[in-house]
Design a protein around this motif. Structure first.
Motif, PDB file in Angstrom:
ATOM      1  N   SER A  60      71.975  51.764  51.000  1.00  0.00           N
ATOM      2  CA  SER A  60      70.925  52.357  50.390  1.00  0.00           C
ATOM      3  C   SER A  60      70.762  53.882  50.807  1.00  0.00           C
ATOM      4  O   SER A  60      71.310  54.057  52.032  1.00  0.00           O
ATOM      5  N   ASN A  84      69.515  51.698  45.724  1.00  0.00           N
ATOM      6  CA  ASN A  84      70.557  50.769  46.504  1.00  0.00           C
ATOM      7  C   ASN A  84      71.879  50.800  45.614  1.00  0.00           C
ATOM      8  O   ASN A  84      71.868  51.086  44.417  1.00  0.00           O
ATOM      9  N   LYS A 109      76.825  46.799  50.536  1.00  0.00           N
ATOM     10  CA  LYS A 109      75.711  47.436  49.971  1.00  0.00           C
ATOM     11  C   LYS A 109      75.109  48.341  50.784  1.00  0.00           C
ATOM     12  O   LYS A 109      75.283  48.149  52.135  1.00  0.00           O
TER      13      LYS A 109
END
Length: 143
Positions: free
Chosen positions: A78, A83, A76
């Protein structure tokens, strides 16, 4: 006898209602165009951010000290207050010592992918320490 002319009466109720319907349809069309434009701008912003996430993954893989291993990884990231989820695949290529890096990025919680970027990385051409020996023996051409 004074009879008022037709021009003195003004608009009838039906004429006013027809004019209001026409204005309402025009305003609705303008609002629809504005909403569509805003959605398109938001989608382009999201795609741009996703592309930066993918480009960052490729750069991180290229600059890593260790040569990447074949296979997949996920993570993941950002970017710009949003996100994203990324999936990276490292695959062999037709050239020995060069691997392909494929990164797919999508917004977190979304089903469809936003962008897919491809990059590559090659193995070092000289073993550490041999580069200095090559340069030491090189003869500089006169100017």
């Amino acid at each position: 006898m004074n009879t008022p002319s037709r021009d003195a009466h003004g608009f009838t109720l039906i004429e006013v209602l027809v004019a209001l319907v026409i204005v309402a349809l025009g305003v609705a069309a303008v609002m629809s165009a504005l909403v569509s434009s805003a959605d398109g701008t938001n989608r382009l912003r999201e795609r741009s951010l996703a592309e930066w996430v993918a480009a960052n993954r490729i750069v991180e893989t290229r600059l890593a000290k260790d040569f990447p291993t074949l296979g997949s990884s996920e993570g993941k990231a950002s970017m710009g207050g949003r996100n994203f989820q990324w999936r990276q695949r490292v695959e062999r290529t037709a050239i020995d010592g060069v691997v392909a890096i494929i990164v797919e990025v999508r917004a977190e919680g979304a089903g469809d992918g936003l962008v897919t970027l491809r990059g590559g990385r090659g193995e070092d051409l000289v073993v550490s320490g041999e580069a200095d020996a090559l340069w030491d023996t090189a003869v500089r051409a006169p100017p």
